[in-house]
Scaffold this active site. Sequence first.
Site, PDB file in Angstrom:
ATOM      1  CE  LYS A 128      43.844 -24.928  -1.310  1.00  0.00           C
ATOM      2  NZ  LYS A 128      44.713 -23.740  -1.150  1.00  0.00           N
ATOM      3  NE  ARG A 149      45.314 -16.565   2.198  1.00  0.00           N
ATOM      4  CZ  ARG A 149      45.159 -17.463   1.238  1.00  0.00           C
ATOM      5  NH1 ARG A 149      44.065 -17.479   0.507  1.00  0.00           N
ATOM      6  NH2 ARG A 149      46.107 -18.347   0.977  1.00  0.00           N
ATOM      7  CE1 TYR A 201      10.350 -22.923  -9.037  1.00  0.00           C
ATOM      8  CE2 TYR A 201      12.520 -23.828  -9.497  1.00  0.00           C
ATOM      9  CZ  TYR A 201      11.286 -23.915  -8.872  1.00  0.00           C
ATOM     10  OH  TYR A 201      10.994 -24.995  -8.087  1.00  0.00           O
ATOM     11  CG  MET A 250      17.451 -27.832  -4.824  1.00  0.00           C
ATOM     12  SD  MET A 250      16.300 -28.142  -3.480  1.00  0.00           S
ATOM     13  CE  MET A 250      15.885 -26.464  -2.976  1.00  0.00           C
TER      14      MET A 250
HETATM   15  C1  LIG Z   1      45.619 -23.678  -2.282  1.00  0.00           C
HETATM   16  C2  LIG Z   1      47.069 -23.430  -2.110  1.00  0.00           C
HETATM   17  C3  LIG Z   1      47.989 -23.850  -3.077  1.00  0.00           C
HETATM   18  C4  LIG Z   1      47.568 -24.425  -4.403  1.00  0.00           C
HETATM   19  O1  LIG Z   1      47.095 -23.395  -5.231  1.00  0.00           O
HETATM   20  P1  LIG Z   1      46.579 -23.693  -6.730  1.00  0.00           P
HETATM   21  O2  LIG Z   1      46.317 -22.356  -7.291  1.00  0.00           O
HETATM   22  O3  LIG Z   1      45.335 -24.506  -6.564  1.00  0.00           O
HETATM   23  O4  LIG Z   1      47.638 -24.451  -7.412  1.00  0.00           O
HETATM   24  C5  LIG Z   1      49.335 -23.702  -2.802  1.00  0.00           C
HETATM   25  N1  LIG Z   1      49.747 -23.136  -1.634  1.00  0.00           N
HETATM   26  C6  LIG Z   1      48.886 -22.704  -0.707  1.00  0.00           C
HETATM   27  C7  LIG Z   1      49.405 -22.073   0.538  1.00  0.00           C
HETATM   28  C8  LIG Z   1      47.514 -22.822  -0.905  1.00  0.00           C
HETATM   29  O5  LIG Z   1      46.662 -22.374   0.021  1.00  0.00           O
END
Ligand SMILES: *Cc1c(COP(=O)(O)O)cnc(C)c1O
Length: 371
Positions: A36, A131, A259, A312
């Site tokens: 992702k 969640r 800065y 930046m």
């Molecule tokens: C992001 C995610 C993972 C992977 O988690 P990591 O800590 O990056 O290994 C696995 N399962 C779900 C549902 C996630 O959202």
Amino acid sequence: MDDHAARLTIDCSALRANWLTLDRLSGAAETGAVVKADAYGLGIETAVPALAKAGCRTFFVAHLSEAIRARAAAPESAIYVLNGFASGRMQDYVAHRLRPVLGSAGEIDAWRQRPEGAELAALHVDTAMNRLGLRLDAALSLVNTTSLADLGIGLTMTHFASAEEPDAADTRDQISRFSALQAVIQAPGSPNRAIPASLCNSSGHFIPGVPFFQLSRPGYALYGGNPTTGRPNPMQPVIRLEAPVVQILDVPAGEAVGYNGRWVARRDSRIATVSCGYADGFPRNAGNGPDHPGGTALVAGRECPFAGNVSMDLITIDVTGIPAASLKPGDFVTLIGDALDVDRVGAAGRTIGYEILTNLGRRYRRGAIGG
Ligand SMILES: *Cc1c(COP(=O)(O)O)cnc(C)c1O
């Protein structure tokens, strides 16, 4: 070519080695990969083929758009979309052979309308986080009364809230709740006995005695993040970020740098200014000031502290300890790599390594090594 851009190098052989390490830990269970957020900032088109080459056959993304890119990069893999199912996009799921992760009665209902030939979805069960996912009691009554296969569901999964704290009470609770669900699924006479399950993220692989069930879902550790917070990192570094030196200045004792003058030279100093900043996703909170030591860079093999705020497009580094002959404009300093792993950079920037990775900038000159 953009001469000012920092170089981001992705080591595909280290990425493959990390997947193989996790695959060994997960024993007989299949090891998937979470890609992702554009493979945690590394790039789906780079990471997915490398992971497929290592043997990975199952990928998880958050968004449908990411799934479509992952499909192009891995034509034969199973691809799950974590962030839920919108019925209006049924055609995209079917056309690209994607698998939604269903997390509510409404999404389960919408998936009932799937056409012939659709892939099997996953069912997300919420065992702690409030969640995403069906609550455990709702999931238990569903698997008690209904064939998941009839609903087009071929996997159940849950997600750890604190897997990097293996002794945390909620980690143990989540394992026992999800195991209770699996016991019902696997009970004699259950219509769901053939349905596999998935529990572990990266840190989950390192929980002593954890049940892997049939599939794991590591993300962060694949990309070199430390899944064993507070202990030595068992993973290989995958990314290297190097920024070019633009200018080197002698700064007399007592003068300020950057800065708001947050850093003042305590001795006659030399300051190297490098071309990388918070517009590149490097954390502004890694600036060095009176209240926070901030980040460091590896310069000619030695670790040197930042001097003042991260701007930046620029970072100023105190290179007083580096012999003048060892550093000139156009040379590169390392901001991430070797001893500076993503966890250290995250801590220096008052955040976590996950955020360092997923913010990796769009201006970098990106390259891959290790096939
Ligand atoms: C992001 C995610 C993972 C992977 O988690 P990591 O800590 O990056 O290994 C696995 N399962 C779900 C549902 C996630 O959202």
